[in-house]
Motif scaffolding. Structure first.
Motif, PDB file in Angstrom:
ATOM      1  N   PRO A  89       0.874  -1.273   0.021  1.00 29.13           N
ATOM      2  CA  PRO A  89      -0.077   0.194   0.233  1.00 29.13           C
ATOM      3  C   PRO A  89       0.754   1.120   0.047  1.00 29.13           C
ATOM      4  O   PRO A  89       0.448   2.568  -0.248  1.00 29.13           O
ATOM      5  CB  PRO A  89      -0.708   0.073   1.127  1.00 29.13           C
ATOM      6  N   SER A  90       1.984   1.105   0.512  1.00 30.57           N
ATOM      7  CA  SER A  90       2.858   2.413   0.818  1.00 30.57           C
ATOM      8  C   SER A  90       3.571   2.632  -0.581  1.00 30.57           C
ATOM      9  O   SER A  90       4.482   3.482  -0.765  1.00 30.57           O
ATOM     10  CB  SER A  90       3.818   2.364   1.789  1.00 30.57           C
ATOM     11  N   PHE A 110      -1.566   5.092  -5.555  1.00 33.67           N
ATOM     12  CA  PHE A 110      -1.284   4.247  -4.767  1.00 33.67           C
ATOM     13  C   PHE A 110      -2.443   3.317  -4.756  1.00 33.67           C
ATOM     14  O   PHE A 110      -3.470   3.670  -5.480  1.00 33.67           O
ATOM     15  CB  PHE A 110      -1.276   4.909  -3.376  1.00 33.67           C
ATOM     16  N   ALA A 159      -4.743   2.259  -2.790  1.00 37.43           N
ATOM     17  CA  ALA A 159      -5.550   2.820  -2.155  1.00 37.43           C
ATOM     18  C   ALA A 159      -6.644   3.619  -3.129  1.00 37.43           C
ATOM     19  O   ALA A 159      -7.718   3.899  -2.824  1.00 37.43           O
ATOM     20  CB  ALA A 159      -5.468   3.550  -0.702  1.00 37.43           C
ATOM     21  N   GLN A 160      -5.870   4.193  -4.258  1.00 40.65           N
ATOM     22  CA  GLN A 160      -6.543   5.129  -4.973  1.00 40.65           C
ATOM     23  C   GLN A 160      -6.922   4.278  -6.525  1.00 40.65           C
ATOM     24  O   GLN A 160      -7.262   4.778  -7.547  1.00 40.65           O
ATOM     25  CB  GLN A 160      -5.534   6.188  -5.561  1.00 40.65           C
ATOM     26  N   PRO A 184      -7.873   0.392   3.048  1.00 40.86           N
ATOM     27  CA  PRO A 184      -6.624   0.428   2.938  1.00 40.86           C
ATOM     28  C   PRO A 184      -5.987   1.583   3.402  1.00 40.86           C
ATOM     29  O   PRO A 184      -6.449   2.588   3.044  1.00 40.86           O
ATOM     30  CB  PRO A 184      -6.026  -0.272   1.587  1.00 40.86           C
ATOM     31  N   PRO A 185      -4.798   1.766   3.982  1.00 37.49           N
ATOM     32  CA  PRO A 185      -4.318   3.045   4.431  1.00 37.49           C
ATOM     33  C   PRO A 185      -4.098   3.642   3.018  1.00 37.49           C
ATOM     34  O   PRO A 185      -3.258   3.367   2.255  1.00 37.49           O
ATOM     35  CB  PRO A 185      -2.909   2.510   5.120  1.00 37.49           C
ATOM     36  N   GLY A 186      -4.298   4.940   2.954  1.00 43.92           N
ATOM     37  CA  GLY A 186      -4.046   5.908   1.916  1.00 43.92           C
ATOM     38  C   GLY A 186      -2.715   6.438   2.086  1.00 43.92           C
ATOM     39  O   GLY A 186      -2.081   7.031   3.081  1.00 43.92           O
ATOM     40  N   PHE A 187      -2.060   6.396   0.974  1.00 43.73           N
ATOM     41  CA  PHE A 187      -0.525   7.382   0.901  1.00 43.73           C
ATOM     42  C   PHE A 187      -0.877   8.432  -0.297  1.00 43.73           C
ATOM     43  O   PHE A 187      -1.618   8.200  -0.947  1.00 43.73           O
ATOM     44  CB  PHE A 187       0.312   6.330   0.376  1.00 43.73           C
ATOM     45  N   LYS A 188       0.052   9.424   0.069  1.00 43.88           N
ATOM     46  CA  LYS A 188       0.029  10.495  -1.056  1.00 43.88           C
ATOM     47  C   LYS A 188       1.483  10.426  -1.612  1.00 43.88           C
ATOM     48  O   LYS A 188       2.548  10.206  -0.775  1.00 43.88           O
ATOM     49  CB  LYS A 188      -0.341  11.716  -0.419  1.00 43.88           C
TER      50      LYS A 188
END
Lengths: 247, 787
Positions: free
Chosen positions: A112-113, A149, A151-152, B398-402
């Motif tokens: 996810p990162s 990412f 999550a997007q 899920p954890p969001g990242f930017k």
């Protein structure tokens, strides 16, 4: 037992990428003993797309895990070309997965990162002869989403990133475990198209596990699994495009 | 037991590693708190019982020679409850078999029975027999140090007469709980002892028939000692009084009170550090557990469990972890309390030791620890309570990242993916990262605080023993003598050089401020007894004017160029206006220096000296000691080497115990924080790590993913910890600023280094313990399950 364990050959003499002989697998958890494989012989030929079809608990995932170097059989042998995987220790199996195998999971398992591109780069950074991560994403039509990412991204997009990640190292084998299991059919078709395209354009030997009979249509060969054994092997003389599938 | 409680027990067992990590940190905090509180209680109770039972005086004064009838006038000072007059002198003691001359504090006692004040606790033998001039009682530590037993003889030079005295008893006195010789840094029981001798013998020996030179008073309840002190000073003024002091400034009591004060401070500062970290860890453990059990929480709520029941369930988890810590901490603290109290009891000598800790320290420690854990749990539990059941049963998004912009983005751009993952994790949860950094930093800080002591003490010793004192031996004369006497000493065997000094008792005044002390007259080109600034600058005492220590200058609110009024309490007792020529920094006392000739000129006296510093040929030291033991006019002989050795011995014993305790605690802290951080990372990212293994990353490569983050945080924690340690050490040191000494705030670079290495090793071991779990990672299960 007259089960047709021996796979019929496809037309033309093609090299065998992976072959398994007499595989059995017994899991022991506490006092319970589960026999997941009961003597499986199988050959995967170069560049073919095989669908392993079976209900859950039929042993197909166990077979895939053994072929992918994630698990060892209780008995039997597995060869990758002429190397015997069953003789490999932990670190050589890791090496085998790293250099030769691409995995696609039901639940994508992206980091996810990391962005889409970075998830692919994660693998290309340690592979001996990878293609460019961006190129891999283009192959699954995700070029424009490369900086997103997980999550997007939608589920289908995430799965396509997972496919790009799996094939970017140019593996000899692509193993997909229920790649559409978590997706609706429209999205699933996009994912299957990506897998088929990889198989066609890169010639990667591909094994796809599913319990979904409809998907069998896109395979070169369909191997049916039940109760830890190969039940039936059929060759599709006419492969169907994913878009023509429906479930 | 209901089902939820059974779940609680199983959760505790399943998470036992983290539960123990939290428990041990709570135990450290509780343990230090219990240790400090029980020692404090034991020592305060012991001291006050001792003081009360043995009637420790409240006001103390010396004079040259006061006539006995003055006692009645002193007793008549309003507020005085009881008075004890006596004779007190310093003298050289020759202990058979001990080469060096020792120093004896001789104190007269009534011929029959105990004095009114400062009664003796007779430890063995009997009281001196009336009329016998060859008997003495000796302080127990001195007797022990020399292996003296009843009936043994020692010689004491009393006003030039060498007397053989038989030891008839050993005793302790509330006046000498901390038996430190004048001018010494540490008690040295081999070289300083107290001798109680019959009144008539003392009167005869010191030519003080019908007179006294020492008076102590007890006061009526609630009387301010300062008023009494003023009146007493007036009365003693013309008998050579040099200023009375209250009990709080009495040397032995001062050290004891100071020690209790520093224990009290330790009881506040250090447990706070541990408990703060424990609160944070409790929070992270619970927050993670609640995140994992999200689904269960939803189900429980759907079944009708109330928010309170669920909140209480998780709060109990926190309490259970803390309670385990409290239990361990109680045992640890009780054990450390005994060790600590016994260590104090070897420096501070009591005839009785009350170590019977009441429930209070344990209850206080438990109360504080449990509250802190609950506080830590609060935020995590609130999250569990706030979950709506339907939402809880869905997996979390899920954890969001930017994607980072700016310099961080550019930094990430040229890093490999594993490092990117690590950095993004750190930045994504800044609070958690920050707290982990703080937790590990605290461990470094505790290490620095503990080890810094050694640096400070070393620095004190270096300045005192290697810079300021160049002499090997200092002899103090019983009375000032003409300067020619120096030559007598330089002529002694083994003496290479000699230098004289004089002390003048005086009251320093500036405006309304005053200070009772003394001016040391030193030779202008002194080469043995030097005046050194704490910064290492040699101060040359100018021909005119005073050189004041900064503590004294501060007390008088004067600076260079100002004038100080000196009311000399000796000789013709002149009142002088003397300019301050220089102010310098020193760690010990509040000295004031002046050129010896200038001092004598002001006194309009021929050159007088009362202390001689000698440089001695080590080979012939024995001969010199033999001569000194026989000299009639000495009150004390001080040896630099012995003082230095004693200093380091004492430090070695007490400081090292203290330092090792804290190294242990700090390691627990670093280990616990890292263990917890790594376990949480493993729990949160186990799936990611398994995926990476499937993708062909080796165990060591995924170890980098797992431990890289906490490793990076540990590295960040090092400088942070150094800063925190600097602050913590300063916090501890600054409160020790007193007239008797200032602990220099010195942290050697190597101390930072050692602290960092110890914390890193603890962190590394901890990380490796967690890393072993990667070998058991289930690669297959992870592919099949959705988180």
């Amino acid at each position: 037992m007259a089960a047709p364990n021996q796979s019929p050959r496809r037309s033309g003499e093609t090299a065998v990428t992976l072959s398994a002989r007499g595989l059995t697998k017994i899991y022991r958890t506490g006092e319970v003993e589960v026999q997941a494989l009961r003597g499986v012989d199988l050959d995967l030929y170069e560049s073919e797309l095989v669908v392993l079809l079976g209900a859950s608990g039929s042993g197909k995932s166990t077979l895939l895990n053994i072929l992918g170097g994630l698990d060892q059989p209780s008995e039997g042998q597995v060869f990758f070309y002429d190397e015997e995987l069953t003789g490999f220790g932990e670190s050589r199996l890791t090496r085998y997965r790293r250099d030769h195998v691409g995995f696609v999971f039901q639940f994508y398992n992206l980091i996810p990162s990391l962005t889409a591109l970075e998830n692919v780069a994660l693998v290309t950074e340690i592979a001996p002869a990878p293609i460019e991560p961006a190129e891999a994403l283009e192959l699954v039509d995700l070029g424009p989403r490369r900086d997103h990412f997980p999550a997007q991204l939608s589920g289908g997009e995430q799965q396509r990133v997972a496919i790009a990640r799996a094939i970017a190292k140019q593996p000899e084998v692509l193993l997909c475990d229920e790649p559409t299991g978590a997706l609706d059919s429209a999205t699933g078709i996009l994912v299957l198209e990506a897998i088929q395209r990889i198989n066609r354009e890169l010639g990667t030997t591909t094994a796809l596990i599913t319990h979904n009979v409809a998907i069998a249509g896109l395979a070169d060969r369909v191997i049916s699994f039940s109760d830890g054994r190969i039940g039936d092997v059929s060759v599709n003389t006419e492969k169907r495009a994913p878009a023509d599938l429906a479930w | 037991m209901n089902a939820l409680d059974r779940k609680l027990l199983r959760d505790l067992w399943r998470l036992r590693g983290q539960v123990l990590a939290v428990a041990f940190i709570v135990a450290s905090g509780t343990g230090v708190l219990v240790m400090a509180l029980t020692s404090l209680e034991a020592l305060s109770e012991t001291a006050s019982a001792y003081y009360e039972r043995y009637r420790f005086a409240e006001v103390f004064a010396n004079a040259k020679r006061a006539p006995a009838p003055l006692a009645r006038r002193i007793a008549a000072i309003p507020g005085v409850q009881a008075i004890e007059t006596r004779i007190s002198e310093l003298a050289i003691v020759d202990v058979p078999g001990f080469e060096e001359p020792a120093m004896g504090q001789l104190v007269s006692v009534p011929e029959r029975g105990q004095p009114t004040l400062n009664r003796l606790a007779l430890r063995s033998g009997r009281w001196v027999a009336p009329g016998r001039d060859d008997e003495a009682m000796v302080s127990e530590p001195f007797a022990e140090a020399h292996g003296l037993t009843l009936g043994d003889s020692i010689s004491i030079i009393m006003r030039g007469d060498k007397r053989d005295l038989r030891i008839v008893g050993t005793a302790l006195s509330p006046e000498f709980v901390y038996a430190i010789a004048p001018g010494a840094l540490m008690p040295d029981d081999k070289r300083y002892g107290i001798f109680w001798i019959g009144q008539t013998t003392m009167e005869a020996a010191f030519d003080l028939d019908g007179a006294f030179n020492d008076v102590t008073l007890s006061l009526l309840r609630g009387v301010d000692p300062n008023g009494v002190i003023d009146r007493l000073d007036q009365l003693l003024d013309r008998y050579g009084g040099i200023g009375a002091i209250a009990r709080k400034n009495q040397v032995s009591n001062w050290f004891l009170a100071n020690e209790l004060e520093s224990l009290r401070r330790n009881a506040a500062i250090l447990p706070s550090v541990f408990l703060a970290v424990a609160a944070f860890l409790t929070n992270t453990v619970l927050a993670r557990l609640i995140a994992i059990e999200r689904g269960e929480i939803g189900v429980l709520k759907a079944f009708g469990y109330s928010n309170v029941q669920i909140g209480w369930h998780y709060a109990k988890m926190a309490l259970a972890m803390a309670a385990l810590g409290v239990a361990i901490g109680w045992a640890l603290g009780a054990w450390l309390g005994v060790i600590n109290t016994e260590m104090y009891a070897s420096l501070y000598r009591f005839p009785l030791l009350y170590f019977r800790p009441g429930p209070a320290p344990f209850l206080i420690a438990a109360g504080v620890s449990l509250s802190v854990a609950l506080l830590g749990a609060l935020f995590a539990v609130r999250a569990a309570v706030a979950l709506a059941p339907a939402e809880a049963m869905r997996p979390p998004s899920p954890p969001g990242f930017k994607k980072a912009e700016g310099p961080f983005g550019r930094l990430l751009a040229w890093l490999d993916q594993p490092t990117r993952i690590i950095l993004r994790q750190v930045v994504r949860w800044p609070l958690r990262s920050g707290l982990t950094v703080t937790g590990i930093g605290m461990s470094v800080a505790v290490l620095i605080m503990a080890m810094q002591w050694v640096d400070s003490i070393d620095e004190m010793a270096r300045v005192e023993f290697y810079e300021r004192q160049q002499q090997d031996v200092t002899v103090a004369l019983a009375d000032p003598q003409r300067q020619d006497v120096t030559r007598e000493f330089t002529g002694l065997p083994g003496v290479l050089a000699g230098e004289s000094a004089r002390y003048l008792s005086a009251v320093f005044k500036s405006g309304t401020r005053e200070h009772r002390g003394s001016v040391e007259g030193v030779e202008p080109d002194a080469r043995l007894n030097l005046v050194f600034d704490a910064g290492g600058r040699r101060i040359r005492v100018p021909p005119e004017g005073l050189v004041l220590s900064s503590k004294l200058a501060e007390k008088l609110a004067v600076e260079t160029g100002d004038k100080v009024r000196l009311e000399v309490l000796e000789g013709r007792r002149p009142v002088l206006e003397v300019p301050v020529a220089e102010v310098f920094e020193t760690y010990l006392g509040t000295p004031a220096y002046m050129d010896l000739s200038a001092l004598n000129r002001l006194m309009r006296e021929p050159r007088q000296v009362e202390q001689i510093n000698l440089l001695v040929d080590e080979e012939r030291q024995g001969e010199l000691f033999a001569e000194l033991k026989a000299m009639p006019s000495l009150s004390a002989v001080m040896l630099r080497q012995a003082a230095r050795d004693k200093f380091y011995d004492t430090i070695g014993e007490t400081m090292m115990v203290f330092v090792s305790f804290f190294i242990g605690f700090a390691c627990v802290l670093a280990f616990g924080v890292v263990y917890n951080a790594a376990r949480i990372a493993l729990s949160e990212r186990g799936r990611e790590l398994a995926t990476l293994r499937v993708l062909g990353f080796t165990r060591w490569e995924i170890s980098y993913f797992l431990l890289g983050e906490v490793g990076l945080l540990a590295l960040i924690a090092l400088p942070v910890g150094c800063l925190l340690g600097y602050g913590l050490a300063w916090e501890v040191i600054k409160t020790l600023d007193s007239e008797l000494f200032r602990v220099p705030f010195i942290i050697e670079p190597s101390t930072f280094g050692k602290a960092a290495v110890i914390a890193l090793v603890a962190a590394l071991v901890s990380g490796l313990v967690v890393r072993r779990r990667l070998d058991r990672l289930d690669l297959i299960a992870v592919l099949k399950t959705r988180e």
